[in-house]
Design a protein around this motif. Structure first.
Motif, mmCIF file in Angstrom:
data_model
loop_
_atom_site.group_PDB
_atom_site.id
_atom_site.type_symbol
_atom_site.label_atom_id
_atom_site.label_comp_id
_atom_site.label_asym_id
_atom_site.label_seq_id
_atom_site.Cartn_x
_atom_site.Cartn_y
_atom_site.Cartn_z
ATOM 1 N N UNK A 387 0.838 -1.197 0.000
ATOM 2 C CA UNK A 387 0.000 0.000 0.000
ATOM 3 C C UNK A 387 0.871 1.245 0.000
ATOM 4 N N UNK A 388 0.458 2.245 -0.799
ATOM 5 C CA UNK A 388 1.243 3.467 -0.943
ATOM 6 C C UNK A 388 0.652 4.642 -0.194
ATOM 7 N N UNK A 389 -0.562 4.487 0.373
ATOM 8 C CA UNK A 389 -1.138 5.558 1.189
ATOM 9 C C UNK A 389 -1.905 4.925 2.352
ATOM 10 N N UNK A 390 -2.162 5.733 3.361
ATOM 11 C CA UNK A 390 -2.754 5.276 4.617
ATOM 12 C C UNK A 390 -4.279 5.232 4.510
ATOM 13 N N UNK A 391 -4.837 4.035 4.442
ATOM 14 C CA UNK A 391 -6.297 3.881 4.347
ATOM 15 C C UNK A 391 -7.007 4.433 5.576
ATOM 16 N N UNK A 392 -6.441 4.203 6.746
ATOM 17 C CA UNK A 392 -7.098 4.665 7.966
ATOM 18 C C UNK A 392 -7.170 6.190 7.999
ATOM 19 N N UNK A 393 -6.134 6.855 7.514
ATOM 20 C CA UNK A 393 -6.155 8.328 7.485
ATOM 21 C C UNK A 393 -7.279 8.820 6.576
ATOM 22 N N UNK A 394 -7.464 8.192 5.431
ATOM 23 C CA UNK A 394 -8.553 8.568 4.533
ATOM 24 C C UNK A 394 -9.892 8.379 5.232
ATOM 25 N N UNK A 395 -10.068 7.231 5.885
ATOM 26 C CA UNK A 395 -11.318 6.956 6.598
ATOM 27 C C UNK A 395 -11.556 7.977 7.706
ATOM 28 N N UNK A 396 -10.498 8.371 8.398
ATOM 29 C CA UNK A 396 -10.640 9.358 9.470
ATOM 30 C C UNK A 396 -11.120 10.694 8.929
ATOM 31 N N UNK A 397 -10.596 11.113 7.776
ATOM 32 C CA UNK A 397 -11.037 12.386 7.200
ATOM 33 C C UNK A 397 -12.513 12.322 6.834
ATOM 34 N N UNK A 398 -12.906 11.232 6.199
ATOM 35 C CA UNK A 398 -14.317 11.070 5.841
ATOM 36 C C UNK A 398 -15.187 11.129 7.088
ATOM 37 N N UNK A 399 -14.698 10.540 8.171
ATOM 38 C CA UNK A 399 -15.452 10.483 9.438
ATOM 39 C C UNK A 399 -15.441 11.813 10.178
#
Length: 402
Positions: A387-399
């Motif tokens: 993986x090249x980017x942080x999935x959890x960080x993306x989910x946190x922004x959406x949340x």
């Protein structure tokens, strides 16, 4: 028919203070080239705001605010829209990224809105059953469904309705006045002659949608994540003279014989990942034009052989995994008497080519996938778990954790 319905009393549509007249005036002005005209602003595909647009004011629930976007022009809201609809998956993805997925009532074409990427983001999802039940495309983009869905805002370019679905300017004005405004710009390609007004990069359009929903902080968080991700990827790219040229085409069959070509010199948002990954257009100098409203020409394997691209990217296979694509499309090409002569086929460098419509979340996944397709020795194989980017960080922004 409800197409001719008018509303005599006040409704939640009254948040649009300036009404249809001013909004339609902006639409006409945009078509005449008064909002940027045919000239495109100085922007970058890899960055967000580059100074070509002004960040609009932060909004609150009770403060009127305006959003200006070609071709409609200025639209004023008295409150943040709750119910909304997008024509394409790119604008739908923007709404989801901003935490507004629950308010999406439908979409212009559910079959081309790829939501499986959300499965990798904890807590992020959309109600596909509801979206598919309200498919504007299946309803013929009729005015009736616009009345039925009764949305506060329509994230789509009304000139697309005029040029693709035979709406009149009067039809557009009717929906603005009786249902809700339009905010959107058809920017996935830049090859349609009727689009003689300003274009936007993905993040410029995303910023406009963020202003519509009063979600500037989420937008800024995505912009920061995106810019760092792209910079990190570009820092690892091979030198320009070692990068492959790419032929991007469309063909929906598992046994394709004819292909609709795309030009990578077109700066539409559907090619964003290829621009950011530094590849060149295999059709450069060939005289072959890209797919547009007026150009529906196709090419065959003989034409491809004249170009003999390093890599072939094939659209319309996004429901397949990487392995499923290789077992069907690539397998067919390897046994085809002409296709088998192509260097890309012989070397197994034929891949899924990405979505026609992509938003900010989808773009992260498509850029990661493209980097692994083009440069597996640097970023890992496309079939790997790297993986090249942080999935959890993306989910946190959406949340809302920005």
């Amino acid at each position: 028919m409800r197409e001719n319905t008018t509303h005599d009393g006040p409704t939640r549509r009254d948040y649009l203070k300036i009404g249809g007249a001013t909004a339609l005036g902006g639409l006409v002005a945009g078509c005449a080239g008064q909002d940027g005209g045919g000239a495109e602003p100085t922007t970058t595909e890899s960055g967000g705001n580059t100074g070509s647009t002004q960040t609009e004011q932060t909004t609150t629930e009770d403060t009127p605010y305006s959003v200006t976007m070609a071709p409609v022009g200025e639209v004023t809201f008295e409150s943040v829209p709750e119910q909304w609809v997008a024509y394409d998956g790119g604008y739908a993805d923007m709404g989801v990224a901003l935490g507004k997925g629950d308010g999406m009532t439908g979409i212009g074409g559910s079959g081309r809105y790829y939501t499986y990427v959300y499965d990798e983001l904890p807590g992020v999802s959309v109600d596909r059953e509801s979206i598919e039940a309200n498919d504007l495309g299946e309803a013929g983009m009729s005015k009736e469904i616009f009345y039925e869905l009764d949305n506060d805002v329509h994230l789509m370019d009304p000139q697309m309705l005029v040029n693709w679905f035979d709406w009149s300017e009067g039809d557009v004005e009717e929906i603005i006045e009786n249902v809700g405004p339009f905010v959107g710009n058809l920017h996935f390609r830049r090859e349609d002659q009727w689009h003689d007004y300003r274009y936007y990069t993905l993040y410029e359009a995303f910023e406009k949608v963020a202003t519509v929903f009063g979600e500037q902080e989420r937008y800024e968080a995505f912009e920061a994540l995106h810019d760092k991700f792209i910079a990190d990827v570009q820092r690892r790219l091979p030198p320009a003279d070692e990068r492959p040229n790419v032929l991007l085409v469309y063909a929906g069959s598992d046994e394709p014989e004819k292909f609709s070509p795309y030009r990578l010199n077109d700066k539409g948002t559907s090619k964003k990942q290829w621009h950011d990954l530094g590849v060149s257009d295999a059709l450069a100098g060939s005289g072959i034009e890209g797919l547009s409203t007026t150009d529906r020409g196709k090419i065959d394997y003989e034409t491809m052989l004249e170009v003999d691209p390093d890599v072939i990217m094939l659209r319309a296979h996004e429901r397949k995994s990487a392995q499923e694509f290789r077992d069907t499309v690539l397998s067919f090409m390897r046994y085809h008497p002409v296709a088998s002569e192509l260097s890309a086929v012989q070397e197994g460098r034929v891949y899924r080519g990405g979505y026609l419509f992509q938003g900010p979340i989808q773009n992260l996944f498509l850029t990661e996938r493209g980097a692994q397709q083009l440069y597996p020795e640097v970023f890992g194989e496309v079939t790997s778990d790297e993986q090249l980017f942080d999935r959890q960080r993306v989910a946190d922004i959406v949340d809302g954790t920005v």
